[in-house]
Scaffold this active site. Structure first.
Site, mmCIF file in Angstrom:
data_model
loop_
_atom_site.group_PDB
_atom_site.id
_atom_site.type_symbol
_atom_site.label_atom_id
_atom_site.label_comp_id
_atom_site.label_asym_id
_atom_site.label_seq_id
_atom_site.Cartn_x
_atom_site.Cartn_y
_atom_site.Cartn_z
ATOM 1 C CE LYS A 38 -0.901 42.955 51.790
ATOM 2 N NZ LYS A 38 -2.371 43.006 51.876
ATOM 3 C CB SER B 249 -2.876 39.471 52.568
ATOM 4 O OG SER B 249 -3.497 40.846 52.208
ATOM 5 C CB SER C 223 -5.613 42.082 54.172
ATOM 6 O OG SER C 223 -6.155 40.948 53.205
#
Length: 466
Positions: free
Chosen positions: A66, A141, A165
């Site tokens: 990420k 996210s 997330s």
């Protein structure tokens, strides 16, 4: 196969599908191919015993990360326009551990602006799409990570989770994601990092297509922290006390749970009862109805030293000029803001939360008593089945209309409990279904074992486009 062949196959796959899903925002293919050659050389020269496996448990395994985590030489913007020139000069702790274990990073994946929204879209990299239907969200996210894994562009991935997330993208994209017990895996080296009270809500954890990969990844990411968990304990599924809750009790802020999600959960209950001979106990935990309010209040509360939680609007400015949410909203309406609407909305909500300190204190104490209730219910051998989200992957931009649906995952961040999101096949529209498996603190081994079992029973990850 050689490691080079494996990495080449994944590079080729990313080149093929990334133009459609926009999940990988920056690649390091050349470096990855060189590292794969080094692995092959090591294997050709290395001893034929198990010592390499002990030293490098993830030797040659492609991984994606990420973009909120620092990976040396790669961007680390978290989707914030005024950070678009930030390049990481070191590795986040978990990234460094994965590299030391032999994993090969292929690139960075998209996230929402400052990791605080459940659609991965920002003004730096644009929007990530769901591989099962490009018109739908990949979640957030860690949405780029969910999308890249579902599209078979990576084997394992690094995500972080303060309100769901890891688990929402894993659910929307039909893969596995694990939010470990709080404080086991280090959060160092990500932006934004948690401060104050939020340090006990933010979790870094593994995401992957196959349930069996969660545990070896968790071991590496946790490092010495793994000793707090009971991963070496053998789990007897028949001895687990299963509890099931179909919905949060009907919060006014949250959508009702989709029929197909409820049906999938019912099938799990029936399967456990017929195949394992266990009795799944249906529970109704009243305080879960206030999940969103409890999460919000606990997120903005002071820590034990009286330190205030960091304001989201301060993060939006990132050491630059302060950001005024109302002014940004006006600019956004005429297409002049460099921020996304959800980020501006969150800035405005934060201001409103400050207006009711008395109500917040009540909600914080309700959260504490819910935590005690959950720990007592689950005990040393309990697993709770709970929906991952009230709806299957929504269409792009529609989360704006139901901004609080993430409460189904968020509540477990403030309770500090370990949760594994487990896929359960596809809906009638061909979109992933799934379930959350929750255990008491430090009982991650229970949810991981149940995830492996349900993968065998329900088929786990399904290739998109089948």
């Amino acid at each position: 196969v050689t490691c080079l062949e494996v990495v080449e196959a994944y590079v080729e796959r990313i080149r093929e599908v990334n133009p459609l899903i926009n999940a990988v925002v920056k690649d390091r293919f050349e470096e990855a191919l060189q590292e794969a050659q080094q692995v092959d050389q090591l294997l050709s020269e290395g001893p034929g015993d198990d010592s390499l496996e002990e030293k490098f448990p993830l030797l040659g395994v492609p991984v994606t990360v990420k973009e909120a985590f620092s990976l040396h030489g790669m961007p680390n913007t978290s989707g914030l326009v005024n950070r678009r020139n930030v390049i990481a000069t070191s590795d986040a702790t978990v990234v460094s551990r994965l590299k030391q274990a032999g994993a090969i990073p292929l690139g960075m994946t998209n996230c929402s602006e400052l990791c605080m929204w459940y659609e991965s879209s920002n003004r730096v990299y644009g929007r990530t799409n769901n591989p099962y239907d490009l018109q739908r969200i990949a979640g957030g996210s860690s949405g780029g990570e969910g999308s890249v894994l579902a599209a078979a562009c990576s084997v394992i991935g690094v995500g972080s989770d303060i309100g769901g997330s890891i688990r929402m993208p894993a659910f929307f994209n039909g893969v596995f994601g694990h939010k470990p017990t709080t404080g086991v895996v280090p959060n160092d080296g990500q932006f934004p990092n948690a401060r104050g009270v939020r340090t006990s809500f933010l979790c870094t954890g593994p995401m992957c297509r196959y349930a069996e990969d969660l545990e070896p990844m968790l071991r590496v990411m946790a490092g010495p922290g793994v000793n707090k968990l009971k991963l070496n304990e053998k789990v007897s599924l028949e001895k687990i006390k299963f509890h099931c809750m179909d919905h949060d009790g009907g919060s006014i802020f949250v959508s009702p749970v989709d029929k197909e999600i409820l049906q999938a959960q019912k099938k799990v209950v029936e399967h456990l009862e017929t195949e394992l001979g266990v009795q799944v106990r249906h529970v109704a935990i009243h305080k879960m109805k206030y999940s969103f309010q409890i999460w919000s209040a606990m997120m903005s509360s002071k820590d034990s030293d009286g330190q205030e939680a960091q304001l989201f609007t301060d993060l939006l400015g990132d050491h630059g000029k302060p950001v005024w949410p109302l002014w940004e909203l006006i600019k956004w309406l005429v297409g002049m803001s460099s921020h996304t609407l959800p980020a501006i909305g969150l800035g405005l909500t934060e201001k409103l939360m400050k207006l009711n300190p008395g109500g917040n204190a009540k909600l914080v104490s309700m959260g504490k008593s819910l935590q005690e209730e959950m720990e007592a219910l689950l005990g040393p051998d309990g697993v709770l089945l709970y929906p991952s989200h009230p709806t299957i992957a929504p269409r792009h931009n529609s989360p704006i209309c139901m901004p609080f649906n993430f409460a189904y995952t968020a509540i477990f961040n403030v309770l500090g409990l370990p949760v594994t999101q487990c896929p359960l096949g596809l809906s009638s529209e061909g979109l992933p279904l799934g379930i959350q498996l929750v255990a008491a603190s430090y009982n991650d081994h229970l949810t991981l074992a149940v995830a492996r079992y349900l993968e065998k029973a329900f088929g786990g990850w399904v290739l998109p486009g089948k």
